[in-house]
Scaffold this active site. Structure first.
Site, mmCIF file in Angstrom:
data_model
loop_
_atom_site.group_PDB
_atom_site.id
_atom_site.type_symbol
_atom_site.label_atom_id
_atom_site.label_comp_id
_atom_site.label_asym_id
_atom_site.label_seq_id
_atom_site.Cartn_x
_atom_site.Cartn_y
_atom_site.Cartn_z
ATOM 1 N N CYS A 77 -63.477 -15.738 24.244
ATOM 2 C CA CYS A 77 -62.966 -16.073 25.573
ATOM 3 C C CYS A 77 -62.897 -17.553 25.785
ATOM 4 C CB CYS A 77 -64.116 -15.372 26.655
ATOM 5 S SG CYS A 77 -63.341 -15.358 28.361
ATOM 6 N N HIS A 175 -63.377 -10.025 25.111
ATOM 7 C CA HIS A 175 -64.919 -10.056 24.784
ATOM 8 C C HIS A 175 -64.983 -8.839 23.915
ATOM 9 C CE1 HIS A 175 -66.125 -12.841 27.597
ATOM 10 N NE2 HIS A 175 -65.405 -12.522 28.569
ATOM 11 N N GLU A 177 -67.899 -7.839 22.651
ATOM 12 C CA GLU A 177 -69.086 -7.331 22.822
ATOM 13 C C GLU A 177 -68.880 -6.362 24.061
ATOM 14 O OE1 GLU A 177 -68.976 -10.852 25.516
ATOM 15 O OE2 GLU A 177 -67.998 -10.412 23.378
#
Length: 194
Positions: A77, A175, A177
């Protein structure tokens, strides 16, 4: 394998650490230049505003360290955006790893872009086992335009770089994650295949 997440005060660090743990690895949080240089893999996270995040890098001296790293580095990001030449956000000079300038979405779309979007034109081992048009999670008001270093694209009013790569440096605007199984697979590819 030693995995270091760069800790410079502008990160979504815990969620990345948990995602790595789910893949069966441990990651260390560090702002220590020697520890970062000694890592097998480095993750450069970022959440927040570009100019203040860049100030934190400058104050810690990490702005000099990151571009010299030789091992695989993954910017996430804002981390990816700071690896670019510059950003319109706060008129910020970046690390200059990727030869592209980050710009703001125009007024024709709602900013920030928040939520799930598709990635396409995947061009890297980072995306092994990932199908075109899979969904990933994004939160951003600024983007890197398509360029020679684009390895995945997404569309929000226009097509832009969802991921970049140059030499040992990789970046994702999304992202991983927070991108469910697809993101976990991409993170796993970075740790195992890059």
């Amino acid at each position: 394998m030693k995995i270091v997440i760069i800790n410079y005060g502008a990160g979504n660090i815990q969620s990345i650490k948990f995602a790595i743990k789910r893949l069966g690895y441990d990651a260390v949080l560090s702002s220590d230049a020697e520890e970062i240089k000694a890592a097998d893999k480095v993750i450069f996270p970022g959440v927040g505003e570009a100019s203040s995040a860049m100030k934190m890098l400058l104050n810690s001296g990490l702005d000099k360290i990151i571009p010299t790293l030789k091992q695989p580095v993954l910017g996430i990001c804002l981390g990816m955006q700071l690896m670019c030449h510059s950003s319109e956000e706060g008129n910020t000079e970046g690390l200059g790893i990727f030869d592209v300038d980050v710009v703001k979405f125009n007024n024709e779309v709602k900013v920030p872009q928040i939520g799930w979007n598709q990635i396409a034109n995947l061009k890297s081992d980072l995306f092994n086992g990932i199908a075109d048009k899979e969904h990933i999670y994004l939160v951003h008001s600024f983007y890197a335009p398509l360029c020679k270093e684009t390895i995945a694209e997404s569309e929000y009013g226009l097509k832009y770089s969802a991921a970049l790569a140059k030499d040992n440096f990789y970046g994702t605007q999304f992202h991983p994650e927070k991108s469910s199984d697809v993101g976990e697979k991409i993170l796993g590819n970075f740790l195992k295949n890059i």
